[in-house]
Scaffold this motif. Structure first.
Motif, PDB file in Angstrom:
ATOM      1  N   SER A 129      -3.270   0.498   4.064  1.00 55.97           N
ATOM      2  CA  SER A 129      -4.700   0.208   4.069  1.00 55.97           C
ATOM      3  C   SER A 129      -5.208  -0.133   5.463  1.00 55.97           C
ATOM      4  CB  SER A 129      -4.980  -0.955   3.115  1.00 55.97           C
ATOM      5  OG  SER A 129      -6.351  -1.262   3.069  1.00 55.97           O
TER       6      SER A 129
ATOM      7  N   TRP B  50      -6.025  -4.541  -4.041  1.00 53.07           N
ATOM      8  CA  TRP B  50      -7.273  -3.891  -3.627  1.00 53.07           C
ATOM      9  C   TRP B  50      -8.315  -4.947  -3.241  1.00 53.07           C
ATOM     10  CZ3 TRP B  50      -4.370  -0.188  -3.188  1.00 53.07           C
ATOM     11  CH2 TRP B  50      -3.596   0.325  -4.218  1.00 53.07           C
TER      12      TRP B  50
ATOM     13  N   ARG C 171      -9.585  -5.687   0.619  1.00 49.92           N
ATOM     14  CA  ARG C 171     -11.008  -5.619   0.935  1.00 49.92           C
ATOM     15  C   ARG C 171     -11.459  -6.876   1.677  1.00 49.92           C
ATOM     16  NH1 ARG C 171     -15.749  -3.991  -3.399  1.00 49.92           N
ATOM     17  NH2 ARG C 171     -17.457  -3.847  -1.920  1.00 49.92           N
TER      18      ARG C 171
ATOM     19  N   GLU D 152     -12.623  -6.815   5.685  1.00 41.20           N
ATOM     20  CA  GLU D 152     -13.958  -7.279   6.049  1.00 41.20           C
ATOM     21  C   GLU D 152     -13.883  -8.368   7.122  1.00 41.20           C
ATOM     22  OE1 GLU D 152     -15.412  -8.377   2.224  1.00 41.20           O
ATOM     23  OE2 GLU D 152     -16.333  -6.438   1.839  1.00 41.20           O
TER      24      GLU D 152
END
Length: 344
Positions: free
Chosen positions: A77, A324, A328, A332
């Motif tokens: 990711s 997930w 995230r 951020e």
């Protein structure tokens, strides 16, 4: 007979390479060797100056697994936008030393020196559990290197009083009993405490995990013994970096209340802004709504802050149970803190 955990590690090694990382054995000094997954470009002289340098992110694992197993859902990711480094701490994986030092500060020093071999001068650091304590030490002792800090399921320091309270609450007599199990029953008990939901795996898989992941037991026991310090020796460091405390709301080991207390301690010891914290409306918990522009503007106005975000329906292993959501939140935060401070 095939060991399924060993086979999984081989598969994960392939996924790490697919994400652009390669394993390197770094001789830090004549006594110490550290294994670290690094960007492939760092091993090819002709590529070092061709590609624009990505911001560096260092992922530091916990006590019951090595770097690859801990961060299996995060590397892919992050690798597109960041130069990801995943060390195996000393006495994990292929990392070892002849030194008698077992402190988190020593682990932090070894990570910093290994990163220096690849030209890393500034980086964001993400630490989980035991790795969180190592990451905090990195931030405290090398503030000019660490641009931002993310901690999950950890504490500033494991004092005698905190240790006694936590062990009594989770039902273990020592950290070695919990984190160095010697039976399938012990491995099940460890995961039962660490996970939000019960794991329905056959005993065979727990036995394979026990065989693969708990080597160098004598040295690891010494690492755990060196973690616990006297209450009088606790000194809250001063931080100048933006900090994200990213927590599973159902963490049974280092619960959310402990994270809130740690946030308050960090805020009071954050340089330049001793009495303010930054609050985000962020999507870490599914019910919240997050506006990136507002968050970025607020960050620029208030400067370095300490942020606590809880992830619902996740325990100590939030990065594995809800990857997930975890990713995230992490991306951020890194996007804003890296833009403000730089990490390369």
């Amino acid at each position: 007979m095939v060991n399924f955990v060993a086979a999984q590690k081989l598969l994960l090694h392939g996924l790490m390479k697919w994400a652009g990382l390669t394993p390197q054995t770094v001789e830090i000094d004549p006594m110490t060797v550290m294994n670290m997954w690094v960007p492939l470009s760092k091993t090819k002289a002709e590529d070092k100056n061709k590609e624009k340098e990505k911001p560096a992110v260092v992922l530091i694992h916990g006590f019951a697994a090595d770097g690859v197993l801990t961060w299996e859902f995060q590397v892919g990711s992050l690798a597109k936008k960041y130069a990801v480094y995943v060390p195996d701490l000393i006495f994990f994986g292929a990392s070892t030393t002849d030194s008698s030092n077992r402190s988190p500060a020593f682990q932090a020093e070894m990570v910093v020196r290994a990163l220096g071999k690849f030209g890393v001068r500034r980086c964001a650091v993400v630490g989980f559990s035991y790795g969180g304590m190592v990451a905090i030490k990195m931030t405290e002792l090398w503030p000019e290197m660490v641009t931002s800090l993310v901690v999950s399921g950890s504490v500033l320091a494991l004092t005698e009083s905190i240790s006694e309270t936590l062990l009594e609450r989770i039902g273990f007599s020592s950290w070695s009993e919990m984190l160095l199990p010697n039976s399938v029953k012990g491995v099940k008990a460890m995961f039962s405490i660490a996970c939000y939901k019960k794991l329905w795996f056959p005993d065979r898989l727990f036995r394979d995990y026990l065989q693969v992941m708990f080597t160098q037991r004598k040295e690891r026991k010494e690492l755990l013994e060196s973690l616990v310090i006297s209450n009088n020796d606790l000194a809250i460091p001063h931080f100048s970096q933006p900090i994200l405390l990213l927590w599973g709301e159902n963490d049974q080991i280092f619960n959310l209340e402990l994270a809130k207390n740690m946030k308050e301690c960090m805020i009071l010891n954050t340089r330049d802004h001793p009495d303010k914290g930054l609050t985000w409306n962020i999507t870490c918990a599914d019910e919240y709504f997050y506006q990136k522009k507002t968050c970025a503007d607020e960050y620029r106005q208030l400067g370095e802050k300490v942020i606590l975000r809880g992830i619902k329906k996740a325990g100590h292993l939030a990065h594995l149970e809800r990857p997930w959501v975890y990713n995230r939140c992490l991306k951020e935060f890194l996007a804003i803190s890296t833009h403000a401070n730089g990490a390369s």
